[in-house]
Scaffold this motif. Structure first.
Motif, PDB file in Angstrom:
ATOM      1  N   UNK A  32       0.821  -1.208   0.000  1.00 50.02           N
ATOM      2  CA  UNK A  32       0.000   0.000   0.000  1.00 50.02           C
ATOM      3  C   UNK A  32       0.858   1.261   0.000  1.00 50.02           C
ATOM      4  N   UNK A  33       1.992   1.246   0.713  1.00 52.17           N
ATOM      5  CA  UNK A  33       2.875   2.409   0.708  1.00 52.17           C
ATOM      6  C   UNK A  33       3.415   2.664  -0.694  1.00 52.17           C
ATOM      7  N   UNK A  34       3.750   1.603  -1.409  1.00 50.96           N
ATOM      8  CA  UNK A  34       4.187   1.770  -2.792  1.00 50.96           C
ATOM      9  C   UNK A  34       3.131   2.440  -3.643  1.00 50.96           C
ATOM     10  N   UNK A  35       1.875   2.073  -3.429  1.00 48.71           N
ATOM     11  CA  UNK A  35       0.781   2.705  -4.174  1.00 48.71           C
ATOM     12  C   UNK A  35       0.670   4.175  -3.802  1.00 48.71           C
ATOM     13  N   UNK A  36       0.774   4.487  -2.506  1.00 45.53           N
ATOM     14  CA  UNK A  36       0.680   5.890  -2.078  1.00 45.53           C
ATOM     15  C   UNK A  36       1.830   6.720  -2.641  1.00 45.53           C
TER      16      UNK A  36
END
Length: 262
Positions: A32-36
């Motif tokens: 999810x951090x990669x997406x953000x």
């Protein structure tokens, strides 16, 4: 830490459940951090920071993939875990449930979310679980750039214009309680991991994290003792709530499902 290492075959009961949950929490948070980060490839303050956001997103996705793969030895199908779960099953940090609304929130995420994950990864790598000792240290090394960029931008905004400082303070104050709770949760499974030396005690992780970010928190006047975390969900090892559906669809790769090649 010293003593005998543990393999996946040595795990059973609460210890096996706790290791699985820990890996899922780390992997989901990194996915999810990669997406953000990827949301800011074109919206960053400069071309250089956009390129940096792209590089950090790729790091996080790569780390997530390696962590998901570790679940195979614990009786879970990594492909199913990556691509078949619903939003309510995700164990990612609640600070990632919604997009970062502005660059100040991205910077707070670099320092607090990314930095918190690195502390947890380092503790896992130095613990008794042999697969973590073999696979995680390279991830920690790759996080050094994220930490330096996050700290530099945090200082720049904290010491800059009032609007940026206000946004940074609000984002920091919002994210911090949930991250501290994940470090030192009110949780039987985490105590089991500490007893087996798979992770350091929660208080140690929390103190380590605050030691690394404390000077930055002081710049915006955020007290670690302030704020209140969401109700704890022991099954997922995070606060209550879940990521928004759109982010999980992207994490699962729903739009490209027919192109999957394993």
């Amino acid at each position: 830490m010293s003593g005998d290492r543990l393999s996946s075959k040595d795990l059973s009961g609460d210890l096996a459940t706790g290791v699985r949950r820990n890996i899922l929490s780390l992997a989901d948070s990194k996915r999810l951090l990669g997406i953000r980060y990827s949301d800011w490839l074109l919206g960053a303050p400069s071309l250089e920071t956009g390129i940096a956001a792209s590089s950090m997103a790729q790091d996080e996705w790569g780390h997530a993939r390696l962590l998901y793969a570790m679940l195979k030895d614990l009786g879970m199908d990594p492909v199913s875990v990556e691509h078949d779960r619903e939003t309510g099953e995700y164990a990612s940090m609640e600070a990632l449930d919604r997009p970062f609304p502005d660059w100040a929130a991205v910077v707070a995420g670099m320092v607090l979310v990314d930095g918190g994950l690195t502390v947890l990864l380092r503790g896992f790598a130095e613990g008794a679980y042999e697969p973590a000792a073999g696979r995680v240290p390279k991830m920690v090394v790759e996080e050094a750039f994220h930490a330096s960029m996050g700290a530099a931008w945090f200082r720049r905004l904290a010491e800059g214009a009032e609007e940026g400082r206000t946004l940074l303070t609000e984002a920091t104050r919002s994210m911090l309680p949930g991250i501290l709770q994940i470090m030192d949760p009110p949780d039987v499974l985490r105590s089991t991991l500490a007893d087996a030396r798979v992770l350091p005690p929660g208080a140690t992780l929390k103190d380590t994290f605050l030691g690394e970010v404390g000077d930055l928190l002081d710049l915006v006047g955020v007290d670690p003792a302030g704020g209140e975390a969401a109700a704890w969900d022991p099954e997922r090892g995070r606060g209550a709530g879940a990521p928004e559906e759109e982010a999980v669809e992207r994490a699962r790769g729903d739009r490209n499902r027919e192109l999957f090649v394993e």
